[in-house]
Scaffold this motif. Structure first.
Motif, mmCIF file in Angstrom:
data_model
loop_
_atom_site.group_PDB
_atom_site.id
_atom_site.type_symbol
_atom_site.label_atom_id
_atom_site.label_comp_id
_atom_site.label_asym_id
_atom_site.label_seq_id
_atom_site.Cartn_x
_atom_site.Cartn_y
_atom_site.Cartn_z
ATOM 1 N N THR A 19 -10.963 49.739 10.210
ATOM 2 C CA THR A 19 -9.840 50.084 11.075
ATOM 3 C C THR A 19 -8.769 50.778 10.254
ATOM 4 N N VAL A 20 -8.365 51.954 10.683
ATOM 5 C CA VAL A 20 -7.339 52.705 9.982
ATOM 6 C C VAL A 20 -5.970 52.213 10.439
ATOM 7 N N ALA A 21 -5.109 51.923 9.474
ATOM 8 C CA ALA A 21 -3.774 51.419 9.809
ATOM 9 C C ALA A 21 -2.965 52.504 10.491
ATOM 10 N N THR A 22 -2.287 52.165 11.521
ATOM 11 C CA THR A 22 -1.427 53.096 12.250
ATOM 12 C C THR A 22 0.020 52.723 12.012
ATOM 13 N N PRO A 23 0.947 53.649 12.290
ATOM 14 C CA PRO A 23 2.363 53.310 12.133
ATOM 15 C C PRO A 23 2.756 52.060 12.914
ATOM 16 N N ARG A 24 2.159 51.844 14.108
ATOM 17 C CA ARG A 24 2.479 50.657 14.881
ATOM 18 C C ARG A 24 2.044 49.402 14.148
ATOM 19 N N LYS A 28 7.161 46.395 11.002
ATOM 20 C CA LYS A 28 7.513 44.980 11.070
ATOM 21 C C LYS A 28 8.956 44.871 11.533
ATOM 22 N N GLU A 29 9.146 44.164 12.642
ATOM 23 C CA GLU A 29 10.486 44.046 13.212
ATOM 24 C C GLU A 29 11.374 43.216 12.299
ATOM 25 N N ALA A 30 12.603 43.676 12.100
ATOM 26 C CA ALA A 30 13.544 42.974 11.232
ATOM 27 C C ALA A 30 14.028 41.690 11.888
ATOM 28 N N THR A 31 14.414 40.738 11.059
ATOM 29 C CA THR A 31 14.990 39.496 11.554
ATOM 30 C C THR A 31 16.405 39.746 12.048
ATOM 31 N N ARG A 32 16.710 39.301 13.241
ATOM 32 C CA ARG A 32 18.033 39.488 13.824
ATOM 33 C C ARG A 32 18.958 38.365 13.369
ATOM 34 N N SER A 33 20.177 38.739 12.971
ATOM 35 C CA SER A 33 21.165 37.750 12.532
ATOM 36 C C SER A 33 22.443 37.926 13.353
ATOM 37 N N LEU A 34 22.683 36.970 14.263
ATOM 38 C CA LEU A 34 23.885 37.001 15.099
ATOM 39 C C LEU A 34 24.562 35.644 14.988
ATOM 40 N N THR A 35 25.669 35.591 14.258
ATOM 41 C CA THR A 35 26.355 34.330 13.997
ATOM 42 C C THR A 35 27.781 34.352 14.535
ATOM 43 N N SER A 36 28.015 35.118 15.583
ATOM 44 C CA SER A 36 29.355 35.228 16.137
ATOM 45 C C SER A 36 29.754 33.941 16.855
ATOM 46 N N VAL A 37 31.030 33.840 17.174
ATOM 47 C CA VAL A 37 31.569 32.627 17.801
ATOM 48 C C VAL A 37 30.878 32.323 19.128
ATOM 49 N N VAL A 110 11.804 37.880 27.057
ATOM 50 C CA VAL A 110 11.414 36.865 28.036
ATOM 51 C C VAL A 110 10.134 37.272 28.758
ATOM 52 N N ARG A 111 10.002 38.561 29.057
ATOM 53 C CA ARG A 111 8.808 39.054 29.763
ATOM 54 C C ARG A 111 7.675 39.440 28.819
ATOM 55 N N ARG A 112 7.907 39.282 27.508
ATOM 56 C CA ARG A 112 6.915 39.658 26.486
ATOM 57 C C ARG A 112 6.538 41.135 26.598
ATOM 58 N N HIS A 113 7.560 41.953 26.820
ATOM 59 C CA HIS A 113 7.369 43.400 26.880
ATOM 60 C C HIS A 113 8.081 44.087 25.712
ATOM 61 N N GLN A 114 8.062 43.449 24.541
ATOM 62 C CA GLN A 114 8.791 44.009 23.405
ATOM 63 C C GLN A 114 8.207 45.340 22.959
ATOM 64 N N ARG A 115 9.095 46.276 22.643
ATOM 65 C CA ARG A 115 8.731 47.554 22.022
ATOM 66 C C ARG A 115 9.675 47.724 20.835
ATOM 67 N N PRO A 116 9.356 47.103 19.700
ATOM 68 C CA PRO A 116 10.321 46.987 18.597
ATOM 69 C C PRO A 116 10.880 48.311 18.109
ATOM 70 N N GLY A 119 12.728 50.124 21.119
ATOM 71 C CA GLY A 119 13.928 49.387 21.465
ATOM 72 C C GLY A 119 15.016 49.531 20.426
ATOM 73 N N PHE A 120 14.654 49.421 19.151
ATOM 74 C CA PHE A 120 15.644 49.528 18.081
ATOM 75 C C PHE A 120 16.274 50.910 18.082
ATOM 76 N N TYR A 121 15.434 51.932 18.199
ATOM 77 C CA TYR A 121 15.951 53.308 18.151
ATOM 78 C C TYR A 121 16.842 53.608 19.345
ATOM 79 N N VAL A 122 16.325 53.379 20.551
ATOM 80 C CA VAL A 122 17.059 53.741 21.763
ATOM 81 C C VAL A 122 18.334 52.925 21.898
#
Length: 251
Positions: A19-24, A28-37, A110-116, A119-122
């Motif tokens: 199997t040839v590796a593809t960009p997808r 690897k999606e980055a870990t999100r860090s949100l520590t706001s009040v 929630v719907r398991r429709h992630q497009r990392p 989504g990140f770019y747009v």
């Protein structure tokens, strides 16, 4: 099945079934860090809303709504140059922007429709244009000097760039600084609009300045300080991970 090729004098085998590796595959999606009040309360609220959204509404609809809301907020600031109603409309559109911008990613998860990658770019190119619309309108409102609005926009976009570079190189997407995130910033701006209706100026060392000019300068300084701190912190972290090779002893 295997094919063999001769490269620079060496025979190399390549399996046709591999199997040839593809960009997808490599992304690897980055870990999100949100520590706001408000982050804990906001997360529960967004999940509650996501479970109750009509099925025909998807994350793209919400992202588009967030962008349109920022455009309308900027136009409302422009309207505020002739009527204070514009300031109240800005508060409404900031709330709509929060709804769309904060809920789009939660709905996808929630719907398991992630497009990392998508989504990140747009999501973040929308943030950049949203800032342009909002601060552009603020600069035309008469409540903030165009120069201050431009300085604030530049500082914000620089911090945005630093955040994206850190996400790519460190694998961690930092969404808040000093317990303040996008939601808290929207609330502070909305409160500022309401205060502006009553007190359009501020006294600084015995001189009167436009309230939003003072707030804009303070916000710009805060963003630049955050940018400098993040730059130094992340540079040191990256240098520790990839130090220069040791000096070779002279003969």
């Amino acid at each position: 099945m295997e094919a063999r090729f001769r490269i620079t004098g060496q025979e190399v085998g390549v399996s046709m079934n591999a199997t040839v590796a593809t960009p997808r595959d490599e992304f690897k999606e980055a870990t999100r860090s949100l520590t706001s009040v408000l982050a804990p309360l906001e997360k529960r609220t967004l999940i509650w809303l996501a479970h109750r959204m009509p099925y025909w509404v998807n994350s793209d609809h919400l992202t588009g709504l967030a962008l349109i809301a920022m455009l309308l907020a900027g136009l409302s600031y422009w309207l505020a140059s002739v009527t204070p109603v514009g300031l109240l409309l800005v508060v409404v559109f900031l709330a709509v922007n929060w709804f769309g911008d904060s809920l789009d990613g939660t709905l996808a998860r929630v719907r398991r429709h992630q497009r990392p990658r998508y989504g990140f770019y747009v999501d973040h190119i929308v943030d950049a244009f949203g800032a342009l619309f909002l601060l552009g309108g603020l600069g035309l409102s008469g409540h903030m000097s165009p120069f201050v609005a431009l300085a604030l926009l530049v500082a914000y976009l620089l911090l945005l760039v630093e955040s994206f570079l850190a996400t790519q190189t460190l694998g961690k997407f930092k969404m808040s600084y000093f317990k303040v995130g996008p939601t808290e910033l929207r609330i502070l701006l909305a409160i500022g609009n309401l205060v502006l209706l009553v007190h359009p100026t501020a006294d600084v060392f015995g001189r009167e300045y436009r309230l939003f000019d003072v707030g804009g300068v303070v916000a710009t300084c805060g963003l630049l300080f955050t940018l400098a701190l993040a730059t130094v912190t992340n540079t040191l972290a990256l240098y520790a991970a990839e130090p220069l090779p040791g000096r070779t002893a002279r003969r």
